[in-house]
Design a protein around this motif. Structure first.
Motif, PDB file in Angstrom:
ATOM      1  N   ARG A  15     -58.900  26.131  27.413  1.00 25.47           N
ATOM      2  CA  ARG A  15     -59.171  25.815  28.810  1.00 25.47           C
ATOM      3  C   ARG A  15     -59.976  26.907  29.513  1.00 25.47           C
ATOM      4  O   ARG A  15     -60.457  26.700  30.614  1.00 25.47           O
ATOM      5  CB  ARG A  15     -57.859  25.590  29.565  1.00 25.47           C
ATOM      6  CG  ARG A  15     -56.965  24.509  28.979  1.00 25.47           C
ATOM      7  CD  ARG A  15     -55.660  24.417  29.765  1.00 25.47           C
ATOM      8  NE  ARG A  15     -54.736  23.478  29.176  1.00 25.47           N
ATOM      9  CZ  ARG A  15     -53.875  23.772  28.202  1.00 25.47           C
ATOM     10  NH1 ARG A  15     -53.850  25.000  27.702  1.00 25.47           N
ATOM     11  NH2 ARG A  15     -53.055  22.854  27.712  1.00 25.47           N
ATOM     12  N   SER A  16     -60.062  28.078  28.878  1.00 23.32           N
ATOM     13  CA  SER A  16     -60.778  29.212  29.462  1.00 23.32           C
ATOM     14  C   SER A  16     -61.986  29.544  28.589  1.00 23.32           C
ATOM     15  O   SER A  16     -61.837  29.807  27.390  1.00 23.32           O
ATOM     16  CB  SER A  16     -59.862  30.436  29.557  1.00 23.32           C
ATOM     17  OG  SER A  16     -58.717  30.155  30.343  1.00 23.32           O
ATOM     18  N   THR A  18     -66.108  31.490  28.277  1.00 23.51           N
ATOM     19  CA  THR A  18     -66.900  32.621  28.754  1.00 23.51           C
ATOM     20  C   THR A  18     -67.972  32.185  29.747  1.00 23.51           C
ATOM     21  O   THR A  18     -68.490  33.013  30.500  1.00 23.51           O
ATOM     22  CB  THR A  18     -67.587  33.336  27.583  1.00 23.51           C
ATOM     23  OG1 THR A  18     -68.517  32.428  26.955  1.00 23.51           O
ATOM     24  CG2 THR A  18     -66.559  33.806  26.554  1.00 23.51           C
ATOM     25  N   SER A  61     -64.753  22.917  37.672  1.00 19.19           N
ATOM     26  CA  SER A  61     -63.623  23.707  38.136  1.00 19.19           C
ATOM     27  C   SER A  61     -62.589  22.788  38.753  1.00 19.19           C
ATOM     28  O   SER A  61     -62.856  21.644  39.076  1.00 19.19           O
ATOM     29  CB  SER A  61     -64.074  24.737  39.172  1.00 19.19           C
ATOM     30  OG  SER A  61     -64.592  24.090  40.313  1.00 19.19           O
ATOM     31  N   GLY A  71     -61.745  26.598  33.019  1.00 17.83           N
ATOM     32  CA  GLY A  71     -62.507  27.684  33.626  1.00 17.83           C
ATOM     33  C   GLY A  71     -63.776  28.003  32.860  1.00 17.83           C
ATOM     34  O   GLY A  71     -63.746  28.271  31.661  1.00 17.83           O
ATOM     35  N   ASN A  72     -64.920  27.943  33.553  1.00 17.15           N
ATOM     36  CA  ASN A  72     -66.208  28.413  33.044  1.00 17.15           C
ATOM     37  C   ASN A  72     -66.740  27.643  31.837  1.00 17.15           C
ATOM     38  O   ASN A  72     -67.484  28.197  31.025  1.00 17.15           O
ATOM     39  CB  ASN A  72     -66.137  29.903  32.682  1.00 17.15           C
ATOM     40  CG  ASN A  72     -65.867  30.773  33.883  1.00 17.15           C
ATOM     41  OD1 ASN A  72     -66.378  30.512  34.974  1.00 17.15           O
ATOM     42  ND2 ASN A  72     -65.043  31.794  33.702  1.00 17.15           N
ATOM     43  N   ALA A 143     -62.957  32.076  25.887  1.00 11.72           N
ATOM     44  CA  ALA A 143     -62.779  33.408  26.470  1.00 11.72           C
ATOM     45  C   ALA A 143     -61.717  34.166  25.682  1.00 11.72           C
ATOM     46  O   ALA A 143     -60.803  33.570  25.112  1.00 11.72           O
ATOM     47  CB  ALA A 143     -62.368  33.287  27.939  1.00 11.72           C
ATOM     48  N   ARG A 146     -56.995  34.172  28.386  1.00  9.22           N
ATOM     49  CA  ARG A 146     -56.778  32.990  29.203  1.00  9.22           C
ATOM     50  C   ARG A 146     -56.588  33.390  30.660  1.00  9.22           C
ATOM     51  O   ARG A 146     -56.057  34.451  30.956  1.00  9.22           O
ATOM     52  CB  ARG A 146     -55.533  32.226  28.740  1.00  9.22           C
ATOM     53  CG  ARG A 146     -55.594  31.694  27.327  1.00  9.22           C
ATOM     54  CD  ARG A 146     -54.408  30.762  27.087  1.00  9.22           C
ATOM     55  NE  ARG A 146     -54.376  30.295  25.719  1.00  9.22           N
ATOM     56  CZ  ARG A 146     -53.607  30.799  24.773  1.00  9.22           C
ATOM     57  NH1 ARG A 146     -52.792  31.803  25.067  1.00  9.22           N
ATOM     58  NH2 ARG A 146     -53.637  30.335  23.548  1.00  9.22           N
ATOM     59  N   THR A 147     -57.017  32.521  31.558  1.00 13.46           N
ATOM     60  CA  THR A 147     -56.696  32.739  32.966  1.00 13.46           C
ATOM     61  C   THR A 147     -55.200  32.542  33.152  1.00 13.46           C
ATOM     62  O   THR A 147     -54.513  31.924  32.325  1.00 13.46           O
ATOM     63  CB  THR A 147     -57.458  31.747  33.859  1.00 13.46           C
ATOM     64  OG1 THR A 147     -57.000  30.411  33.569  1.00 13.46           O
ATOM     65  CG2 THR A 147     -58.956  31.844  33.629  1.00 13.46           C
ATOM     66  N   ASP A 150     -54.400  28.920  33.254  1.00 12.06           N
ATOM     67  CA  ASP A 150     -54.486  28.368  31.903  1.00 12.06           C
ATOM     68  C   ASP A 150     -53.197  28.641  31.137  1.00 12.06           C
ATOM     69  O   ASP A 150     -52.585  27.745  30.543  1.00 12.06           O
ATOM     70  CB  ASP A 150     -55.692  28.978  31.187  1.00 12.06           C
ATOM     71  CG  ASP A 150     -55.858  28.510  29.754  1.00 12.06           C
ATOM     72  OD1 ASP A 150     -55.015  27.748  29.261  1.00 12.06           O
ATOM     73  OD2 ASP A 150     -56.854  28.914  29.115  1.00 12.06           O
TER      74      ASP A 150
END
Length: 282
Positions: A15-16, A18, A61, A71-72, A143, A146-147, A150
């Protein structure tokens, strides 16, 4: 499409991202994967396209599906299929094939079958009257971290939790759990590890026969209210397609024989909420 067992076993929902755009080579390879996602078991022909996040900012988003926050993501795979009796199964089979290919290409993906902007996506796909968009899939470089959202959504979804074998796999009839699957154990584990909407893991498999005449029969343990929660979308049938892709790809990777065939008469006795879909026949 070449899918390795390692790709199946290491697949996870991402879910996250770069935010790095796909390179020209990555995009070309992805386009080829989209074209090679079939043929599907029931003969449907889902169509897919790549949509850049910048062209659909609402998808880039926010909460856009049952798997949580994205995310991203540099782009999304958007797909459509005709709403036929087995169209959703075929869609799940095809899109999961793309997801498994992505693992081998070093890219991350995540199924989104819930509340995203279907009207905006529909305009980008020029839908025919009998087509629907069952799900979309962000794709890109994962990424390293993770956020927080996330990580929280992953915990809430119970993404690491899997039902025990005794609840998923059976021997000749539904009241006898499958204990010894022999060389097919890794194949069934590949099904068990697959993603599903809200991690409900609705697939059930019954093994019949012996030695070279084995067969594995795939059923949906349906949650009807959940399956029909999104108007016009039978979301748990996507999960059946995912299970079919995982079983087939794992069997092929291990050199085990068989093909999918829907039998006119279900091979074992069953009761609702179970629904028979297809059999892996040797």
């Amino acid at each position: 499409m070449n899918i390795t067992l390692e790709s199946i076993e290491s697949r996870r929902s991402v879910r996250s991202f770069t935010g790095t755009p796909l390179s020209d080579d990555q995009r070309e390879a992805l386009e080829t994967a989209l074209e090679q996602s079939g043929p599907c078991p029931f003969g449907s022909v889902p169509r897919f396209r790549i949509v850049e996040s910048g062209s659909h900012a609402a998808m880039a988003s926010g909460r856009i599906g049952t798997y949580g926050i994205i995310g991203n993501a540099p782009c999304f795979i958007v797909g459509a299929v005709k709403s036929t009796p087995y169209g959703f199964v075929d869609f799940g089979y095809a899109l999961e094939g793309i997801a498994l290919w992505a693992v081998g290409a070093g890219l991350g993906t995540c199924w989104l079958g819930g509340t995203f902007d279907r009207s905006g996506v529909a305009r980008s796909m020029n839908l025919s009257p009998d087509e629907v968009i069952p799900a979309i899939m962000p794709i890109g470089e994962p990424a390293e971290r993770r956020t927080l959202i996330d990580a929280t959504m992953r915990v809430l979804a119970g993404s690491r939790n899997r039902k025990p074998w005794s609840e998923l796999f059976f021997d000749n009839q539904f009241d006898v759990p499958l204990v010894d699957a022999g060389p097919w154990a890794r194949v069934l584990e590949a099904v068990r590890s697959g993603p599903s909407a809200s991690n409900k893991q609705p697939w059930r498999i019954v093994r019949t026969g012996s030695a070279g005449k084995l067969a594995f029969h795939l059923f949906l343990h349906e949650d009807r209210s959940y399956n029909n929660a999104i108007k016009g979308i039978r979301i748990q049938e996507l999960d059946i397609g995912i299970a079919m892709r995982h079983l087939e790809a794992a069997a092929l990777a291990l050199g085990l024989p068989g093909k999918w065939e829907r039998l006119e008469t279900p091979p074992v006795a069953y009761m609702e909420p179970l629904r028979y879909f297809s059999s892996w026949i040797m």
